[in-house]
Scaffold this motif. Structure first.
Motif, mmCIF file in Angstrom:
data_model
loop_
_atom_site.group_PDB
_atom_site.id
_atom_site.type_symbol
_atom_site.label_atom_id
_atom_site.label_comp_id
_atom_site.label_asym_id
_atom_site.label_seq_id
_atom_site.Cartn_x
_atom_site.Cartn_y
_atom_site.Cartn_z
ATOM 1 N N PRO A 107 46.115 51.735 39.652
ATOM 2 C CA PRO A 107 44.952 52.607 39.873
ATOM 3 C C PRO A 107 43.919 52.539 38.754
ATOM 4 C CG PRO A 107 46.966 53.731 40.488
ATOM 5 C CD PRO A 107 47.387 52.448 39.837
ATOM 6 N N ASP A 108 44.383 52.363 37.515
ATOM 7 C CA ASP A 108 43.471 52.266 36.373
ATOM 8 C C ASP A 108 43.510 50.891 35.716
ATOM 9 O OD1 ASP A 108 42.626 54.998 36.543
ATOM 10 O OD2 ASP A 108 44.553 55.573 35.664
ATOM 11 N N LEU A 109 43.968 49.904 36.483
ATOM 12 C CA LEU A 109 44.086 48.545 35.963
ATOM 13 C C LEU A 109 43.638 47.581 37.050
ATOM 14 C CD1 LEU A 109 45.265 46.776 33.581
ATOM 15 C CD2 LEU A 109 47.359 46.650 34.948
ATOM 16 N N PRO A 110 42.405 47.073 36.991
ATOM 17 C CA PRO A 110 41.918 46.178 38.044
ATOM 18 C C PRO A 110 42.909 45.056 38.323
ATOM 19 C CG PRO A 110 40.128 46.744 36.549
ATOM 20 C CD PRO A 110 41.387 47.290 35.938
ATOM 21 N N SER A 111 43.210 44.862 39.587
ATOM 22 C CA SER A 111 44.264 43.927 39.966
ATOM 23 C C SER A 111 43.831 42.477 39.762
ATOM 24 C CB SER A 111 44.661 44.150 41.421
ATOM 25 O OG SER A 111 45.210 45.451 41.576
ATOM 26 N N ARG A 112 44.807 41.649 39.410
ATOM 27 C CA ARG A 112 44.541 40.249 39.144
ATOM 28 C C ARG A 112 45.759 39.428 39.544
ATOM 29 N NH1 ARG A 112 45.129 42.998 34.012
ATOM 30 N NH2 ARG A 112 46.884 42.171 32.785
ATOM 31 N N VAL A 113 45.537 38.143 39.723
ATOM 32 C CA VAL A 113 46.612 37.211 39.980
ATOM 33 C C VAL A 113 46.498 36.082 38.975
ATOM 34 C CG1 VAL A 113 45.250 36.067 41.804
ATOM 35 C CG2 VAL A 113 47.734 35.722 41.682
ATOM 36 N N ASP A 114 47.560 35.884 38.197
ATOM 37 C CA ASP A 114 47.569 34.871 37.136
ATOM 38 C C ASP A 114 46.363 35.019 36.213
ATOM 39 O OD1 ASP A 114 49.918 33.885 38.195
ATOM 40 O OD2 ASP A 114 48.926 32.326 39.363
ATOM 41 N N GLY A 115 45.990 36.255 35.943
ATOM 42 C CA GLY A 115 44.899 36.538 35.022
ATOM 43 C C GLY A 115 43.519 36.543 35.628
ATOM 44 N N THR A 116 43.373 36.130 36.884
ATOM 45 C CA THR A 116 42.076 36.100 37.555
ATOM 46 C C THR A 116 41.912 37.341 38.417
ATOM 47 O OG1 THR A 116 42.052 33.684 37.611
ATOM 48 C CG2 THR A 116 40.609 34.826 39.157
ATOM 49 N N ALA A 117 40.793 38.039 38.248
ATOM 50 C CA ALA A 117 40.578 39.278 38.981
ATOM 51 C C ALA A 117 40.511 39.034 40.476
ATOM 52 C CB ALA A 117 39.287 39.939 38.507
ATOM 53 N N LEU A 118 41.164 39.903 41.242
ATOM 54 C CA LEU A 118 41.054 39.849 42.695
ATOM 55 C C LEU A 118 39.712 40.425 43.132
ATOM 56 C CD1 LEU A 118 44.634 41.043 43.713
ATOM 57 C CD2 LEU A 118 43.712 38.723 43.886
ATOM 58 N N VAL A 119 39.169 39.892 44.198
ATOM 59 C CA VAL A 119 37.895 40.374 44.737
ATOM 60 C C VAL A 119 38.120 41.740 45.381
ATOM 61 C CG1 VAL A 119 36.065 39.925 46.396
ATOM 62 C CG2 VAL A 119 37.103 38.028 45.124
ATOM 63 N N PRO A 120 37.284 42.745 45.097
ATOM 64 C CA PRO A 120 37.455 44.051 45.738
ATOM 65 C C PRO A 120 37.498 43.920 47.254
ATOM 66 C CG PRO A 120 35.856 44.198 43.962
ATOM 67 C CD PRO A 120 36.173 42.741 44.125
ATOM 68 N N LEU A 121 38.332 44.737 47.879
ATOM 69 C CA LEU A 121 38.508 44.652 49.327
ATOM 70 C C LEU A 121 37.229 45.007 50.066
ATOM 71 C CD1 LEU A 121 42.031 46.263 49.897
ATOM 72 C CD2 LEU A 121 41.417 43.844 49.708
ATOM 73 N N ALA A 122 36.965 44.267 51.123
ATOM 74 C CA ALA A 122 35.847 44.570 52.016
ATOM 75 C C ALA A 122 36.358 45.475 53.134
ATOM 76 C CB ALA A 122 35.270 43.281 52.598
ATOM 77 N N ASP A 123 35.710 46.617 53.321
ATOM 78 C CA ASP A 123 36.157 47.574 54.323
ATOM 79 C C ASP A 123 35.905 47.040 55.731
ATOM 80 O OD1 ASP A 123 37.343 49.885 55.175
ATOM 81 O OD2 ASP A 123 35.556 51.138 54.936
#
Length: 254
Positions: free
Chosen positions: A129-145
């Motif tokens: 919740p307070d840690l922007p999600s990432r995969v292998d150090g690369t930020a995931l793109v915010p979800l499109a509603d």
């Protein structure tokens, strides 16, 4: 400890647990049935959980642990690590790749972070919740509603549950969706939602080790997670906000 330090530890532990399970599968394993033919456990589940429990005892001795395969230690500070050493064990035993090792950290009633390692691709997800999600150090793109009518729902609702009130509630919900998948690993399903490949996770009576790792990472990429009561069971619904709201409404309104 800082949130980032906890995230680094969680990612490392999941990588190590997943790698251990993967090696043990390659060497050959027997499976035992727990509650049903689709609910199985192997020596790799137990070994991977023990690896994580031992590491946490050394590196976070004041924290508690709760594991799917029986680990249960109450901590001294209100923090608890929730462990799913092999999520998707049926797939794991069958030689399929849709399985992972998953971990969450809670602090009292607050969900702090989740970490998930997918051995088949070598990728590790982490976020909260307070840690922007990432995969292998690369930020995931915010979800499109998107609405439920344009969404792919994923579940682990088996055919024996399709009848009765539970089946009727599920049918109302999924009948409004674009399509449905049952892939066999709740945490990996959540990661497919986190990457925008799927859109809603919907399942009832979900234990914490199947819910919390993915829930944390989904929240860290703009997803929402909800619980609603319908047909006498507790449903967990997570994913893009509008589709989740519509799914919950369909479950609860006959």
């Amino acid at each position: 400890m800082t949130l980032e330090q906890d995230a680094v530890l969680a990612a490392r532990l999941m990588h190590d647990a997943g790698a251990l399970a993967h090696r043990m599968r390659a060497a050959g394993l027997d499976a035992e049935t727990k509650t049903s033919i689709s609910d199985v456990v192997t020596a790799a589940d137990h070994a991977a959980e023990r690896l994580v429990v031992d590491a946490l005892a050394a590196e976070r001795p004041d924290d508690g642990v709760l594991g799917e395969e029986g680990a249960n230690r109450v901590g001294a500070n209100g923090r608890t690590w929730v462990i799913d050493p092999v999520d998707g064990t049926y797939n794991f035993v069958a030689g399929l790749d849709w399985w992972c090792s998953a971990l969450a950290l809670t602090d009292g009633d607050d969900l702090v972070l989740g970490a998930i390692h997918h051995p088949a691709t070598g990728r590790t997800f982490v976020g909260g919740p307070d840690l922007p999600s990432r995969v292998d150090g690369t930020a995931l793109v915010p979800l499109a509603d998107r609405p439920l009518s344009e969404s792919c729902v994923t579940t682990y609702l088996h055919p024996p549950h399709y009848g009765g009130e539970v089946g009727a509630a599920f049918g109302r919900m999924v009948g409004q969706a674009a399509t449905l998948r049952m892939l066999g690993s709740g945490s990996m399903d959540a990661m497919a939602v986190a990457e925008g490949r799927l859109h809603v996770v919907c399942q009832h009576s979900v234990p914490p080790w199947d819910e919390l790792p993915g829930a944390a990472i989904l929240r860290g990429v703009g997803g929402v997670t909800r619980h609603v009561q319908a047909a006498g069971v507790d449903w967990y619904v997570a994913g893009v906000p509008t589709a989740v709201d519509e799914a919950c409404a369909a479950l609860t309104n006959p």
